[in-house]
Design an enzyme around this catalytic site. Sequence first.
Site, PDB file in Angstrom:
ATOM      1  N   HIS A 144     -40.442 104.873 -10.716  1.00 11.12           N
ATOM      2  CA  HIS A 144     -39.800 103.624 -10.663  1.00 11.12           C
ATOM      3  C   HIS A 144     -39.490 102.987  -9.411  1.00 11.12           C
ATOM      4  O   HIS A 144     -38.310 102.549  -9.170  1.00 11.12           O
ATOM      5  CB  HIS A 144     -38.500 103.812 -11.607  1.00 11.12           C
ATOM      6  CG  HIS A 144     -38.156 102.330 -12.482  1.00 11.12           C
ATOM      7  ND1 HIS A 144     -37.760 102.345 -13.699  1.00 11.12           N
ATOM      8  CD2 HIS A 144     -38.281 101.209 -12.056  1.00 11.12           C
ATOM      9  CE1 HIS A 144     -37.557 101.118 -13.905  1.00 11.12           C
ATOM     10  NE2 HIS A 144     -37.537 100.413 -12.896  1.00 11.12           N
ATOM     11  N   THR A 204     -45.870  99.260 -15.205  1.00 14.11           N
ATOM     12  CA  THR A 204     -44.810  99.055 -14.424  1.00 14.11           C
ATOM     13  C   THR A 204     -43.627  98.420 -15.071  1.00 14.11           C
ATOM     14  O   THR A 204     -42.743  97.959 -14.230  1.00 14.11           O
ATOM     15  CB  THR A 204     -45.234  98.353 -12.982  1.00 14.11           C
ATOM     16  OG1 THR A 204     -45.607  97.233 -13.448  1.00 14.11           O
ATOM     17  CG2 THR A 204     -46.180  99.135 -12.206  1.00 14.11           C
ATOM     18  N   ASP A 215     -45.209 103.547 -13.340  1.00 15.37           N
ATOM     19  CA  ASP A 215     -44.169 103.606 -12.619  1.00 15.37           C
ATOM     20  C   ASP A 215     -42.968 103.832 -13.268  1.00 15.37           C
ATOM     21  O   ASP A 215     -41.844 104.011 -12.981  1.00 15.37           O
ATOM     22  CB  ASP A 215     -44.028 102.240 -11.942  1.00 15.37           C
ATOM     23  CG  ASP A 215     -43.097 102.099 -10.758  1.00 15.37           C
ATOM     24  OD1 ASP A 215     -42.794 102.990 -10.020  1.00 15.37           O
ATOM     25  OD2 ASP A 215     -42.127 101.213 -10.877  1.00 15.37           O
ATOM     26  N   ARG A 260     -41.587  99.259 -18.498  1.00 15.79           N
ATOM     27  CA  ARG A 260     -40.726 100.152 -19.080  1.00 15.79           C
ATOM     28  C   ARG A 260     -41.435 101.191 -19.939  1.00 15.79           C
ATOM     29  O   ARG A 260     -42.309 101.205 -20.615  1.00 15.79           O
ATOM     30  CB  ARG A 260     -39.852  99.627 -19.971  1.00 15.79           C
ATOM     31  CG  ARG A 260     -38.509  98.662 -19.334  1.00 15.79           C
ATOM     32  CD  ARG A 260     -37.491  99.380 -18.632  1.00 15.79           C
ATOM     33  NE  ARG A 260     -36.626  98.689 -18.081  1.00 15.79           N
ATOM     34  CZ  ARG A 260     -36.742  98.190 -16.930  1.00 15.79           C
ATOM     35  NH1 ARG A 260     -37.860  98.487 -16.069  1.00 15.79           N
ATOM     36  NH2 ARG A 260     -35.590  97.579 -16.400  1.00 15.79           N
ATOM     37  N   ILE A 301     -43.568  88.462 -13.427  1.00 16.56           N
ATOM     38  CA  ILE A 301     -44.479  89.408 -13.032  1.00 16.56           C
ATOM     39  C   ILE A 301     -45.943  89.598 -13.383  1.00 16.56           C
ATOM     40  O   ILE A 301     -46.819  89.364 -12.431  1.00 16.56           O
ATOM     41  CB  ILE A 301     -43.798  90.783 -13.195  1.00 16.56           C
ATOM     42  CG1 ILE A 301     -42.400  90.875 -12.533  1.00 16.56           C
ATOM     43  CG2 ILE A 301     -44.841  92.031 -12.522  1.00 16.56           C
ATOM     44  CD1 ILE A 301     -41.688  92.265 -12.941  1.00 16.56           C
ATOM     45  N   CYS A 307     -44.228  93.177 -20.037  1.00 13.81           N
ATOM     46  CA  CYS A 307     -43.336  92.772 -21.163  1.00 13.81           C
ATOM     47  C   CYS A 307     -42.363  93.641 -21.103  1.00 13.81           C
ATOM     48  O   CYS A 307     -42.334  94.866 -20.863  1.00 13.81           O
ATOM     49  CB  CYS A 307     -44.217  92.847 -22.578  1.00 13.81           C
ATOM     50  SG  CYS A 307     -44.666  94.231 -23.082  1.00 13.81           S
ATOM     51  N   ASP A 319     -49.353  87.057 -25.095  1.00 11.39           N
ATOM     52  CA  ASP A 319     -48.044  87.027 -25.101  1.00 11.39           C
ATOM     53  C   ASP A 319     -47.411  86.267 -26.303  1.00 11.39           C
ATOM     54  O   ASP A 319     -48.050  84.929 -26.428  1.00 11.39           O
ATOM     55  CB  ASP A 319     -47.379  86.077 -23.735  1.00 11.39           C
ATOM     56  CG  ASP A 319     -46.001  86.354 -23.457  1.00 11.39           C
ATOM     57  OD1 ASP A 319     -45.041  86.279 -24.359  1.00 11.39           O
ATOM     58  OD2 ASP A 319     -45.598  86.432 -22.384  1.00 11.39           O
TER      59      ASP A 319
HETATM   60  P1  NAI Z   1     -40.007  88.011 -17.793  1.00 12.34           P
HETATM   61  O1  NAI Z   1     -39.006  87.903 -18.765  1.00 12.34           O
HETATM   62  O2  NAI Z   1     -40.280  86.946 -16.829  1.00 12.34           O
HETATM   63  O3  NAI Z   1     -41.575  88.243 -18.531  1.00 12.34           O
HETATM   64  C1  NAI Z   1     -41.619  88.910 -19.941  1.00 12.34           C
HETATM   65  C2  NAI Z   1     -42.808  88.351 -20.514  1.00 12.34           C
HETATM   66  O4  NAI Z   1     -42.911  89.273 -21.683  1.00 12.34           O
HETATM   67  C3  NAI Z   1     -42.185  86.862 -21.229  1.00 12.34           C
HETATM   68  O5  NAI Z   1     -43.246  86.097 -20.971  1.00 12.34           O
HETATM   69  C4  NAI Z   1     -42.054  87.219 -22.783  1.00 12.34           C
HETATM   70  O6  NAI Z   1     -42.554  86.204 -23.528  1.00 12.34           O
HETATM   71  C5  NAI Z   1     -43.184  88.171 -22.900  1.00 12.34           C
HETATM   72  N1  NAI Z   1     -42.982  89.172 -24.157  1.00 12.34           N
HETATM   73  C6  NAI Z   1     -41.874  89.211 -25.014  1.00 12.34           C
HETATM   74  N2  NAI Z   1     -42.137  90.074 -26.051  1.00 12.34           N
HETATM   75  C7  NAI Z   1     -43.552  90.373 -25.731  1.00 12.34           C
HETATM   76  C8  NAI Z   1     -44.302  91.144 -26.528  1.00 12.34           C
HETATM   77  N3  NAI Z   1     -43.890  91.440 -27.968  1.00 12.34           N
HETATM   78  N4  NAI Z   1     -45.685  91.234 -26.247  1.00 12.34           N
HETATM   79  C9  NAI Z   1     -46.123  90.601 -25.261  1.00 12.34           C
HETATM   80  N5  NAI Z   1     -45.175  89.837 -24.368  1.00 12.34           N
HETATM   81  C10 NAI Z   1     -43.855  89.853 -24.552  1.00 12.34           C
HETATM   82  O7  NAI Z   1     -39.985  89.404 -17.132  1.00 12.34           O
HETATM   83  P2  NAI Z   1     -40.599  89.907 -15.931  1.00 12.34           P
HETATM   84  O8  NAI Z   1     -39.663  89.437 -14.598  1.00 12.34           O
HETATM   85  O9  NAI Z   1     -42.291  89.297 -15.496  1.00 12.34           O
HETATM   86  O10 NAI Z   1     -40.705  91.555 -15.784  1.00 12.34           O
HETATM   87  C11 NAI Z   1     -41.553  92.087 -16.901  1.00 12.34           C
HETATM   88  C12 NAI Z   1     -41.015  93.661 -17.034  1.00 12.34           C
HETATM   89  O11 NAI Z   1     -41.118  94.331 -15.901  1.00 12.34           O
HETATM   90  C13 NAI Z   1     -39.502  93.607 -17.401  1.00 12.34           C
HETATM   91  O12 NAI Z   1     -39.114  93.456 -18.597  1.00 12.34           O
HETATM   92  C14 NAI Z   1     -38.949  95.037 -16.575  1.00 12.34           C
HETATM   93  O13 NAI Z   1     -38.965  95.917 -17.896  1.00 12.34           O
HETATM   94  C15 NAI Z   1     -40.163  95.343 -15.900  1.00 12.34           C
HETATM   95  N6  NAI Z   1     -39.727  95.670 -14.344  1.00 12.34           N
HETATM   96  C16 NAI Z   1     -39.853  96.678 -13.786  1.00 12.34           C
HETATM   97  C17 NAI Z   1     -39.559  97.096 -12.326  1.00 12.34           C
HETATM   98  C18 NAI Z   1     -39.942  98.133 -11.897  1.00 12.34           C
HETATM   99  O14 NAI Z   1     -39.417  98.417 -10.740  1.00 12.34           O
HETATM  100  N7  NAI Z   1     -40.886  99.018 -12.188  1.00 12.34           N
HETATM  101  C19 NAI Z   1     -38.662  95.996 -11.699  1.00 12.34           C
HETATM  102  C20 NAI Z   1     -38.349  94.447 -12.376  1.00 12.34           C
HETATM  103  C21 NAI Z   1     -38.871  94.350 -13.709  1.00 12.34           C
END
Ligand code: NAI
Length: 329
Positions: free
Chosen positions: A291, A228, A254, A230, A154, A201, A173
């Site tokens: 959300h 958006t 969100d 958590r 994302i 993240c 990151d």
């Molecule tokens: P992803 O797993 O592809 O990317 C998460 C990134 O965060 C990774 O590159 C990881 O290395 C990084 N990360 C881990 N620890 C970190 C830290 N301490 N500081 C900075 N970065 C760190 O996940 P994706 O798909 O990009 O999703 C991101 C977040 O979006 C999810 O964790 C979820 O909580 C949220 N989400 C929200 C939705 C909504 O409807 N509002 C829907 C889908 C996901």
Amino acid sequence: MIHVAVFDTKSYDRPGFESFNGKDLSFKFFESRLTEDTAVLTKGFDAVCVFVNDDVSAKVIDMLIDNGVKLIALRCAGFNNVDLKHALGKIRVVRVPAYSPYAVAEHTMALLLTSLRRIHKAFIRTRDFNFTLDGLTGFDLHGKTVGVIGTGKIGRIFIGICRGFGMNVIAYDPYPFQDADFPYVPLEDIFAKSDIISLHCPLTAETEHIINEKSIAAMKKGVFILNTSRGGLIDSEALLEGIKTRQVGAACLDVYEEESDFFFQDYSGHIMSDDVLARLISMPNVIVTSHQAFLTSDALANIAQTTAENIRTFFENGEAPNEVCYLCQ
Ligand code: NAI
């Protein structure tokens, strides 16, 4: 036939899953969330399908196992509501790692533009035939610096969208993307240099309250904060204080720390018991959506498809390619 109990089902969830009801899969829908009180409903089911605010604590996991449930299929990417440590070796957990990163990234930009250009205020004004512009001044995104925390699926799409607006991107990151064509900087620089900060993240022990009193104090005055990801990434009381002191120029949320008590439910006509949420929502420079970032028809179809595949694959050959487990973290 694999029997699946789907919890916290809303009208928009059903069509995608119903299209898979057939000779090998049977989805039964429950409107209630999975909790210690409702776990009793899982007797006779092979799997449960849960969402972000279902309670998959140690106690609930034990109840599921007692009822014969073999698989917890999350129909979302985040899994902070699951006690993975307790589940290890007892029950398998799968998720939908990506259903539409575009949906979430696009919603993030929608929130930013709405807030920045006061679209939510203008919409209400013109509906009332009030065509004045006072109080609707925004600023150009072009040339502004956006700090992106978390450059996974994302975060990287959001970076692409920001670049389309001519913004300068900096990112943080701890696990940088190998072929990144944007600069990584230390977290302190994200706080110090960004006009806009966007969180992408996961919620972990390390990232909980990554936005707090201290980090807000280290930001540029008037910073826009977008979340958006958590709710637990932001200390909500510190954010409220930052809004009150004008240190934070705007917040687009969100997600909210205590969202499981309210989000996805209709509380209009009730007295809001969460003072921090009520105060945040009352602020002219705070936008809260419930959300909703994932909610596109494309994402819903992908969620149902991947969940059905996760369940079939597990029950057909014991494999779980989208497994989340304590030791895998
Ligand atoms: P992803 O797993 O592809 O990317 C998460 C990134 O965060 C990774 O590159 C990881 O290395 C990084 N990360 C881990 N620890 C970190 C830290 N301490 N500081 C900075 N970065 C760190 O996940 P994706 O798909 O990009 O999703 C991101 C977040 O979006 C999810 O964790 C979820 O909580 C949220 N989400 C929200 C939705 C909504 O409807 N509002 C829907 C889908 C996901």
